[in-house]
Scaffold this active site. Structure first.
Site, PDB file in Angstrom:
ATOM      1  N   SER A 191      57.867  21.178  -7.023  1.00 34.17           N
ATOM      2  CA  SER A 191      57.812  20.926  -5.582  1.00 34.17           C
ATOM      3  C   SER A 191      57.999  22.193  -4.753  1.00 34.17           C
ATOM      4  CB  SER A 191      58.872  19.903  -5.175  1.00 34.17           C
ATOM      5  OG  SER A 191      58.540  18.641  -5.698  1.00 34.17           O
ATOM      6  N   THR A 239      61.038  20.618  -0.973  1.00 37.15           N
ATOM      7  CA  THR A 239      59.951  20.363  -0.017  1.00 37.15           C
ATOM      8  C   THR A 239      60.308  20.835   1.392  1.00 37.15           C
ATOM      9  OG1 THR A 239      59.308  18.496  -1.411  1.00 37.15           O
ATOM     10  CG2 THR A 239      58.289  18.634   0.774  1.00 37.15           C
TER      11      THR A 239
HETATM   12 MG    MG Z   1      60.508  16.909  -2.281  1.00 34.42          MG
HETATM   13 ZN    ZN Z   2      59.802  16.145  -9.124  1.00 36.36          ZN
END
Ligand code: MG
Ligand code: ZN
Length: 368
Positions: free
Chosen positions: A84, A137
């Site tokens: 990510s 993220t």
């Molecule tokens: Mg994430």
């Molecule tokens: Zn993951």
């Protein structure tokens, strides 16, 4: 030979037809620039996760209301299967980097994110997530760090990012830090932020003042799963859209993440995935309601990668029996859904880094 010629002619004709549909948008379309962009990321949300949710849900899901769908290739600079951090960096700032890296290119040079660029251009900026706010993220939109688990450092990058609005977990890395004794919540307040958390009050009882930047911590560490009762994402997203649309007359950039779709799939828990997808869909419906009324908002929905290698096997004739092939991520392409001004930019198959460039072009920012 005649047959071949005819086939070639037909093939060229078909090619010409498709080629035409791939021409860049005309001047008229480009003039219709979005004032706001809302980027919605379902972490780990591949086509199987979406399909399973659509078949399992009785009502139509928000996904079916997007006029444009594309696919993005998720691989990182050093692995066909991304994590990510690298995928977040590709989407947020348009560079392929190594797994585990946040906001730096593969040589370690900081890459500016669309959130940072929007902020420099006078737009209001925000993030709403169901993980800690320092997680990979959201981290990829505000931080520039060689490793995604440097939560204390990512918190400092967030503090200095100038972001106007954020909601997520991870309060402990602001107040009980391992690397130093700083109290970043106090430092946020010194910068003018109104800071709240789940200890003081429920999110729905807070009314953000658009004259001040706003922060709300939903958990000390990671927020609960949707299956265990977490339900703040739709409320938080509504609050963010309302706040950001009054914060700057120039428009806003908002990143919303359904963070725990990924965790449900890492754990190979279908019930938990359904609960996360229902929460995500409810959030998407609020966003589409805002964007349809407002008419100046481009909404992009995608994933950073697929998680679990989820297969939709046959169960009973009327019920799927989903099976996972891994506890990790996979290299499958993931869909991109787009709605609103400039949505046509998101048709086709492209690199994850193109999401950044398409958002940049849609906003009409220029390189200088
Ligand atoms: Mg994430
Ligand atoms: Zn993951």
């Amino acid at each position: 030979m005649k047959f071949l010629t005819l086939t070639t002619f037909l093939a060229l004709g078909a090619f010409g037809f498709f080629w035409k549909s791939e021409l860049p948008p005309s001047g008229d379309q480009l003039a219709n620039k979005p004032k706001n962009i809302i980027l919605v990321i379902g972490d780990g949300m591949g086509l199987s996760q979406i399909s399973a949710a659509i078949y399992q849900t009785k009502l139509p899901m928000a996904f079916e209301r997007f006029p444009v769908v594309g696919f993005q290739k998720t691989y990182s600079s050093n692995n066909l299967v991304t994590d990510s951090a690298a995928a977040g960096t590709a989407i947020s700032s348009g560079v392929k980097t190594k797994n585990n890296t946040l906001g730096l290119d593969k040589n370690g040079t900081p890459s500016k994110s669309i959130l940072e660029i929007a902020s420099e251009n006078g737009l209001a900026t925000g993030m709403v997530v169901t993980a800690s706010i320092q997680h990979a993220t959201p981290g990829s939109f505000v931080a520039h760090q060689p490793a995604r688990n440097l939560y204390d450092d990512i918190s400092i990058d967030l503090l200095n990012s100038g972001i106007d609005f954020f909601i997520g977990g991870g309060k402990q890395h602001f107040e009980r830090r391992e690397k130093d004794d700083r109290n970043l919540t106090d430092e946020l307040r010194q910068k003018g932020y109104k800071v709240f958390d789940y200890f003081d009050t429920e999110l729905k009882n807070v009314k953000p003042d658009t004259l001040a930047p706003f922060a709300f911590f939903t958990a000390d560490k990671e927020p609960l799963s949707a299956l265990l009762g977490r339900d703040y994402l739709p409320t938080a997203t509504n609050m963010a859209m309302e706040y950001l649309s009054h914060r700057s007359p120039k428009g806003f950039f908002l990143m919303v993440e359904g963070s725990q779709i990924d965790w449900a799939c890492h754990a190979n828990k279908t019930e938990s995935l359904y609960a996360e997808m229902a929460d995500f869909d409810k959030t998407l419906k609020q966003i589409l309601r805002f964007a349809s009324r407002d008419d100046q908002t481009l909404v992009i929905v995608t994933a950073d990668h697929e998680t679990g290698g989820m297969g939709l096997n046959e169960g009973t004739p009327r019920q799927l029996a989903p099976k996972f092939t891994t506890n990790g991520h996979t290299g499958a392409m993931v869909p991109v859904f787009a709605f609103g001004p400039q949505c046509e930019l998101f048709r086709g198959i492209y690199e994850n880094t193109e999401i950044f460039h398409k958002m940049y072009d849609a906003f009409g920012f220029s390189q200088n």
